[in-house]
Design a protein around this motif. Structure first.
Motif, mmCIF file in Angstrom:
data_model
loop_
_atom_site.group_PDB
_atom_site.id
_atom_site.type_symbol
_atom_site.label_atom_id
_atom_site.label_comp_id
_atom_site.label_asym_id
_atom_site.label_seq_id
_atom_site.Cartn_x
_atom_site.Cartn_y
_atom_site.Cartn_z
ATOM 1 N N MET A 134 9.454 5.051 0.915
ATOM 2 C CA MET A 134 9.377 3.874 1.773
ATOM 3 C C MET A 134 8.574 2.774 1.082
ATOM 4 O O MET A 134 8.991 1.617 1.044
ATOM 5 N N TYR A 135 7.434 3.131 0.502
ATOM 6 C CA TYR A 135 6.616 2.137 -0.204
ATOM 7 C C TYR A 135 7.410 1.503 -1.344
ATOM 8 O O TYR A 135 7.370 0.288 -1.538
ATOM 9 N N LEU A 136 8.137 2.319 -2.083
ATOM 10 C CA LEU A 136 8.918 1.795 -3.206
ATOM 11 C C LEU A 136 10.013 0.846 -2.711
ATOM 12 O O LEU A 136 10.234 -0.219 -3.301
ATOM 13 N N ARG A 137 10.670 1.198 -1.607
ATOM 14 C CA ARG A 137 11.682 0.302 -1.025
ATOM 15 C C ARG A 137 11.062 -1.007 -0.555
ATOM 16 O O ARG A 137 11.719 -2.040 -0.551
ATOM 17 N N MET A 138 9.807 -0.961 -0.160
ATOM 18 C CA MET A 138 9.123 -2.166 0.312
ATOM 19 C C MET A 138 8.605 -3.024 -0.840
ATOM 20 O O MET A 138 8.024 -4.082 -0.597
ATOM 21 N N GLY A 139 8.784 -2.567 -2.067
ATOM 22 C CA GLY A 139 8.393 -3.372 -3.220
ATOM 23 C C GLY A 139 7.103 -2.974 -3.903
ATOM 24 O O GLY A 139 6.643 -3.659 -4.817
ATOM 25 N N PHE A 140 6.513 -1.859 -3.501
ATOM 26 C CA PHE A 140 5.324 -1.375 -4.203
ATOM 27 C C PHE A 140 5.748 -0.782 -5.540
ATOM 28 O O PHE A 140 6.819 -0.173 -5.638
ATOM 29 N N GLN A 141 4.906 -0.953 -6.543
ATOM 30 C CA GLN A 141 5.174 -0.394 -7.870
ATOM 31 C C GLN A 141 3.945 0.364 -8.337
ATOM 32 O O GLN A 141 2.808 -0.037 -8.057
ATOM 33 N N ILE A 142 4.193 1.426 -9.091
ATOM 34 C CA ILE A 142 3.084 2.221 -9.623
ATOM 35 C C ILE A 142 2.263 1.359 -10.577
ATOM 36 O O ILE A 142 2.811 0.643 -11.408
ATOM 37 N N MET A 143 0.962 1.396 -10.397
ATOM 38 C CA MET A 143 0.052 0.612 -11.232
ATOM 39 C C MET A 143 -0.687 1.536 -12.203
ATOM 40 O O MET A 143 -0.809 1.228 -13.365
ATOM 41 N N SER A 144 -1.174 2.654 -11.679
ATOM 42 C CA SER A 144 -1.954 3.574 -12.502
ATOM 43 C C SER A 144 -2.096 4.901 -11.776
ATOM 44 O O SER A 144 -1.750 5.015 -10.598
ATOM 45 N N GLN A 145 -2.616 5.870 -12.472
ATOM 46 C CA GLN A 145 -2.931 7.146 -11.846
ATOM 47 C C GLN A 145 -4.254 6.995 -11.105
ATOM 48 O O GLN A 145 -5.114 6.198 -11.492
ATOM 49 N N ALA A 146 -4.411 7.742 -10.059
ATOM 50 C CA ALA A 146 -5.675 7.823 -9.321
ATOM 51 C C ALA A 146 -6.188 9.248 -9.474
ATOM 52 O O ALA A 146 -5.415 10.154 -9.817
ATOM 53 N N PRO A 147 -7.462 9.460 -9.233
ATOM 54 C CA PRO A 147 -7.965 10.834 -9.316
ATOM 55 C C PRO A 147 -7.212 11.753 -8.350
ATOM 56 O O PRO A 147 -6.829 11.329 -7.257
ATOM 57 N N SER A 148 -6.999 12.976 -8.779
ATOM 58 C CA SER A 148 -6.331 13.930 -7.892
ATOM 59 C C SER A 148 -7.269 14.288 -6.740
ATOM 60 O O SER A 148 -8.490 14.145 -6.846
ATOM 61 N N ILE A 149 -6.670 14.716 -5.647
ATOM 62 C CA ILE A 149 -7.435 15.136 -4.483
ATOM 63 C C ILE A 149 -7.102 16.603 -4.233
ATOM 64 O O ILE A 149 -5.956 16.946 -3.934
ATOM 65 N N HIS A 150 -8.079 17.458 -4.425
ATOM 66 C CA HIS A 150 -7.910 18.900 -4.233
ATOM 67 C C HIS A 150 -6.634 19.402 -4.911
ATOM 68 O O HIS A 150 -5.842 20.136 -4.317
ATOM 69 N N GLY A 151 -6.442 18.965 -6.156
ATOM 70 C CA GLY A 151 -5.326 19.455 -6.954
ATOM 71 C C GLY A 151 -4.024 18.692 -6.792
ATOM 72 O O GLY A 151 -3.047 19.001 -7.472
ATOM 73 N N VAL A 152 -3.967 17.704 -5.921
ATOM 74 C CA VAL A 152 -2.746 16.916 -5.721
ATOM 75 C C VAL A 152 -2.892 15.594 -6.474
ATOM 76 O O VAL A 152 -3.882 14.880 -6.289
ATOM 77 N N GLU A 153 -1.900 15.299 -7.324
ATOM 78 C CA GLU A 153 -1.915 14.062 -8.101
ATOM 79 C C GLU A 153 -1.602 12.865 -7.212
ATOM 80 O O GLU A 153 -0.724 12.933 -6.350
ATOM 81 N N TYR A 154 -2.320 11.770 -7.445
ATOM 82 C CA TYR A 154 -2.112 10.523 -6.710
ATOM 83 C C TYR A 154 -1.943 9.382 -7.691
ATOM 84 O O TYR A 154 -2.438 9.449 -8.827
ATOM 85 N N GLY A 155 -1.284 8.335 -7.234
ATOM 86 C CA GLY A 155 -1.136 7.119 -8.016
ATOM 87 C C GLY A 155 -1.530 5.917 -7.184
ATOM 88 O O GLY A 155 -1.510 5.955 -5.954
ATOM 89 N N VAL A 156 -1.879 4.836 -7.874
ATOM 90 C CA VAL A 156 -2.187 3.561 -7.240
ATOM 91 C C VAL A 156 -0.926 2.710 -7.288
ATOM 92 O O VAL A 156 -0.332 2.548 -8.353
ATOM 93 N N TYR A 157 -0.528 2.199 -6.147
ATOM 94 C CA TYR A 157 0.684 1.374 -6.024
ATOM 95 C C TYR A 157 0.269 -0.022 -5.573
ATOM 96 O O TYR A 157 -0.607 -0.161 -4.707
ATOM 97 N N LEU A 158 0.935 -1.014 -6.125
ATOM 98 C CA LEU A 158 0.595 -2.403 -5.873
ATOM 99 C C LEU A 158 1.827 -3.172 -5.455
ATOM 100 O O LEU A 158 2.921 -2.916 -5.967
ATOM 101 N N LYS A 159 1.647 -4.107 -4.554
ATOM 102 C CA LYS A 159 2.721 -4.990 -4.123
ATOM 103 C C LYS A 159 2.200 -6.422 -4.163
ATOM 104 O O LYS A 159 1.115 -6.700 -3.639
ATOM 105 N N LYS A 160 2.980 -7.315 -4.773
ATOM 106 C CA LYS A 160 2.618 -8.721 -4.745
ATOM 107 C C LYS A 160 2.910 -9.254 -3.350
ATOM 108 O O LYS A 160 3.940 -8.933 -2.751
ATOM 109 N N ILE A 161 2.000 -10.054 -2.843
ATOM 110 C CA ILE A 161 2.169 -10.636 -1.517
ATOM 111 C C ILE A 161 3.002 -11.904 -1.656
ATOM 112 O O ILE A 161 2.694 -12.773 -2.460
ATOM 113 N N ASP A 162 4.064 -11.973 -0.862
ATOM 114 C CA ASP A 162 4.937 -13.157 -0.930
ATOM 115 C C ASP A 162 4.563 -14.177 0.104
ATOM 116 O O ASP A 162 3.818 -13.985 0.996
#
Length: 162
Positions: A134-162
């Motif tokens: 859903m985030y990707l359909r809304m225009g968010f794009q992966i920016m970088s990796q974020a620290p994992s949380i209890h073994g689950v990988e996370y990423g930072v997603y960014l969207k330009k505000i129009d």
């Protein structure tokens, strides 16, 4: 079904906390310390002190929630201080597929526009097989990796505000 999105009230705390746990239970086998993670998310209502906690209701039942944290407010180091972000988007499993998550995300984007932000950020994981697409359909794009949380990988997603 009409979805009403409103500001959190202290009387909502127990419902929001229970909803957070219910929304994440499907992922309990992915986290290597589910009891610790569960304890953390079971306090979602405490995030009202860090930002603007919004709840989604259907027939006076809280079925979704999210926290908007504005520019310059304290946030994790992997976010830039000037970025507004959202945290803990949760939707009841019984009410998924009705656009509640998207509506809550849009409310956060409206607040980012109100705050004159140029970008909006969040962090998510590939295990979030409904939210992340859903985030990707809304225009968010992966920016970088974020620290994992209890073994689950996370990423930072960014969207330009129009």
């Amino acid at each position: 079904m009409t979805v009403n999105i409103r500001e959190f009230a202290p009387a909502d705390a127990l419902s929001v906390n229970a909803l957070a746990v219910k929304a994440f239970e499907q992922f309990q086998n992915a986290y290597d310390d589910w009891p610790a993670f569960k304890t953390r998310i079971a306090g979602m209502s405490s995030l009202a002190g860090a930002g603007e906690l919004l709840v989604a209701e259907i027939d006076r039942q809280i079925v979704g929630a999210v926290v908007y944290i504005g520019p310059g407010m304290p946030k994790a180091d992997f976010f830039q201080a000037e970025w507004p972000i959202m945290r803990m988007l949760v939707v009841s499993p019984d009410f998924r597929g009705l656009g509640i998550g998207r509506a809550l995300t849009e409310k956060c984007l409206q607040r980012a526009r109100r705050d004159k932000a140029q970008v909006f950020a969040l962090h998510s994981s590939e295990i979030m097989q409904v939210a992340l697409p859903m985030y990707l359909r809304m225009g968010f794009q992966i920016m970088s990796q974020a620290p994992s949380i209890h073994g689950v990988e996370y990423g930072v997603y960014l969207k330009k505000i129009d």
